[in-house]
Design a protein around this motif. Structure first.
Motif, mmCIF file in Angstrom:
data_model
loop_
_atom_site.group_PDB
_atom_site.id
_atom_site.type_symbol
_atom_site.label_atom_id
_atom_site.label_comp_id
_atom_site.label_asym_id
_atom_site.label_seq_id
_atom_site.Cartn_x
_atom_site.Cartn_y
_atom_site.Cartn_z
ATOM 1 N N ALA A 1 -29.117 24.953 -20.882
ATOM 2 C CA ALA A 1 -27.911 24.311 -20.695
ATOM 3 C C ALA A 1 -28.179 23.202 -21.695
ATOM 4 C CB ALA A 1 -27.351 23.895 -19.547
ATOM 5 N N PHE A 2 -29.496 22.294 -21.421
ATOM 6 C CA PHE A 2 -29.635 21.347 -22.366
ATOM 7 C C PHE A 2 -29.809 21.530 -23.792
ATOM 8 C CE2 PHE A 2 -32.804 18.303 -24.025
ATOM 9 C CZ PHE A 2 -32.066 17.078 -23.874
ATOM 10 N N PRO B 1 -39.072 19.278 -23.332
ATOM 11 C CA PRO B 1 -38.024 18.829 -24.269
ATOM 12 C C PRO B 1 -36.956 17.906 -23.756
ATOM 13 C CG PRO B 1 -37.585 20.998 -23.327
ATOM 14 C CD PRO B 1 -38.944 20.847 -22.659
ATOM 15 N N VAL B 2 -36.752 17.958 -22.253
ATOM 16 C CA VAL B 2 -35.559 16.820 -21.828
ATOM 17 C C VAL B 2 -36.392 15.377 -22.004
ATOM 18 C CG1 VAL B 2 -34.211 15.987 -19.882
ATOM 19 C CG2 VAL B 2 -34.688 18.578 -20.113
ATOM 20 N N TRP C 1 -34.687 8.678 -27.475
ATOM 21 C CA TRP C 1 -33.463 7.844 -27.333
ATOM 22 C C TRP C 1 -34.148 6.317 -27.249
ATOM 23 C CZ3 TRP C 1 -31.897 6.155 -21.685
ATOM 24 C CH2 TRP C 1 -30.749 5.617 -21.745
ATOM 25 N N PHE C 2 -35.289 6.214 -26.521
ATOM 26 C CA PHE C 2 -35.878 4.743 -26.407
ATOM 27 C C PHE C 2 -36.482 4.566 -27.691
ATOM 28 C CE2 PHE C 2 -36.260 5.686 -21.621
ATOM 29 C CZ PHE C 2 -35.611 4.463 -21.390
ATOM 30 N N ILE C 3 -37.181 5.297 -28.590
ATOM 31 C CA ILE C 3 -37.970 5.096 -29.853
ATOM 32 C C ILE C 3 -37.065 5.154 -31.044
ATOM 33 C CG2 ILE C 3 -39.764 5.625 -31.120
ATOM 34 C CD1 ILE C 3 -41.211 6.809 -28.666
ATOM 35 N N VAL D 1 -28.512 10.469 -25.580
ATOM 36 C CA VAL D 1 -28.583 11.409 -24.659
ATOM 37 C C VAL D 1 -27.396 11.345 -23.967
ATOM 38 C CG1 VAL D 1 -29.884 12.438 -22.579
ATOM 39 C CG2 VAL D 1 -31.134 11.179 -24.367
ATOM 40 N N SER D 2 -26.582 12.634 -24.114
ATOM 41 C CA SER D 2 -25.253 12.720 -23.479
ATOM 42 C C SER D 2 -25.422 12.665 -21.934
ATOM 43 C CB SER D 2 -24.459 13.803 -23.840
ATOM 44 O OG SER D 2 -25.136 15.028 -23.296
ATOM 45 N N LEU D 3 -24.168 12.497 -21.485
ATOM 46 C CA LEU D 3 -24.260 12.401 -19.851
ATOM 47 C C LEU D 3 -24.280 13.941 -19.294
ATOM 48 C CD1 LEU D 3 -23.348 11.370 -17.009
ATOM 49 C CD2 LEU D 3 -20.948 11.943 -17.794
#
Length: 317
Positions: A160-161, A274-275, A282-284, A289-291
């Motif tokens: 799903a991700f 992968p998650v 996202w940090f770098i 990253v969506s809800l």
């Protein structure tokens, strides 16, 4: 007396699973950071050159560790290893493991050039299914119901991700096939490492894996790369850091965890990769990253929890 023995065995089993789980989750940090670090390295050299440096540096480090182990008393990592002379079959299996590890890496790199990264992430992470199938049909291994439930939930979450980013097209079928083949080789690699961990140390196994991968990549470099060496000190820093952090620490801890946990549980836990990679990006790189992504992260974690707490968690080798 028997009751005390059973109690001690149960406590030892619980401790082994805890140590293996802790090692595996620590391994996930550098493994998940690898894509972001490779992206930083690719500002100066290509992906195959990065992989080459990562593996030859890993080969040197694990060769040194293997040499140290030879001249020192066995440590806690080696006490469970049998001290009988190695057979030709075991040396052959070690060589097959190294070749399998190198093959899945090269297939992964090739698949990225033939299809989307999302498709590769989705299909190559189907390896828990192949660990279960290969273990059942080739090794006669049985996993309990709780493990299968955890694997199914974690797989659904991981699929799903990635699914909303998947691209479908007839021109990508070859690349998708390579990604699926990668999953089969990853599953085979994990099972081989698990089987070898009762005879060879982590350093021995990783020395073979890194050395063979280096030899596999070397003849490809002139065909795929214009530049082999980074041109700045910062470029060399990222090359050396990702080799030590991702290859030596990350892959080393992954191999170590397979002495405590079954390859099936390790494969399911790797669905987090992968998650976590997206979260680190996202940090770098400020990649959002969506809800929905955070929700699937929770689903994968729940599935991993079920698999980790099942009776199939401990390595049977």
């Amino acid at each position: 007396m028997n009751v005390k023995l059973q109690s001690l065995e149960h406590s030892w089993s619980k401790a082994a699973i805890f140590i293996g789980t802790a090692s595996l989750f620590f391994a996930l940090i550098p493994i998940s950071l690898a894509p972001s670090l490779v992206k930083l390295c690719e500002q100066e050299i290509g992906a195959n050159a990065v992989a080459f440096h990562r593996n030859w540096i890993g080969t040197i480090i694990f060769a040194l560790l293997s040499a140290i182990e030879t001249f020192q008393k066995p440590n806690s990592d080696d006490r469970s290893l049998e001290k009988k002379p190695f057979t030709k079959w075991e040396w052959g299996l070690l060589l097959v493991m190294g070749t399998t590890g190198a093959t899945y890496f090269l297939l992964w790199v090739w698949s990225v050039t033939k299809t989307s990264i999302a498709n590769v992430a989705l299909l190559s992470n189907l390896n828990p299914l192949f660990v279960g199938l290969l273990g059942y049909f080739l090794l006669g291994r049985r996993f309990d119901q709780k493990f299968f439930m955890g694997m199914a939930i974690a797989l659904v979450g991981a699929i799903a991700f990635e699914f909303n980013k998947v691209q479908l097209g007839s021109d990508q079928i070859f690349g998708d096939g390579l990604a699926l083949l990668t999953a089969i080789f990853i599953a085979t690699y994990l099972m081989l490492v698990e089987r070898l961990r009762n005879r060879f140390t982590t350093a021995n196994i990783m020395l073979c894996r890194c050395g063979i991968t280096t030899l596999f990549i070397l003849p490809i470099l002139p065909l795929t790369e214009d530049r082999l060496l980074p041109y700045s000190g910062m470029g060399w820093f990222f090359i050396i850091f990702q080799a030590l952090f991702c290859q030596v620490l990350g892959q080393g801890l992954l191999a170590y965890s397979l002495s405590k946990l079954s390859s099936g549980v390790v494969a399911v836990t790797l669905l987090l990769e992968p998650v976590l990679a997206s979260i680190f990006a996202w940090f770098i790189f400020s990649e959002q990253v969506s809800l929905f992504g955070w929700m699937t992260f929770a689903v994968v974690l729940f599935g991993i929890y079920l698999a980790q707490t099942s009776q199939s968690a401990e390595s049977e080798i």
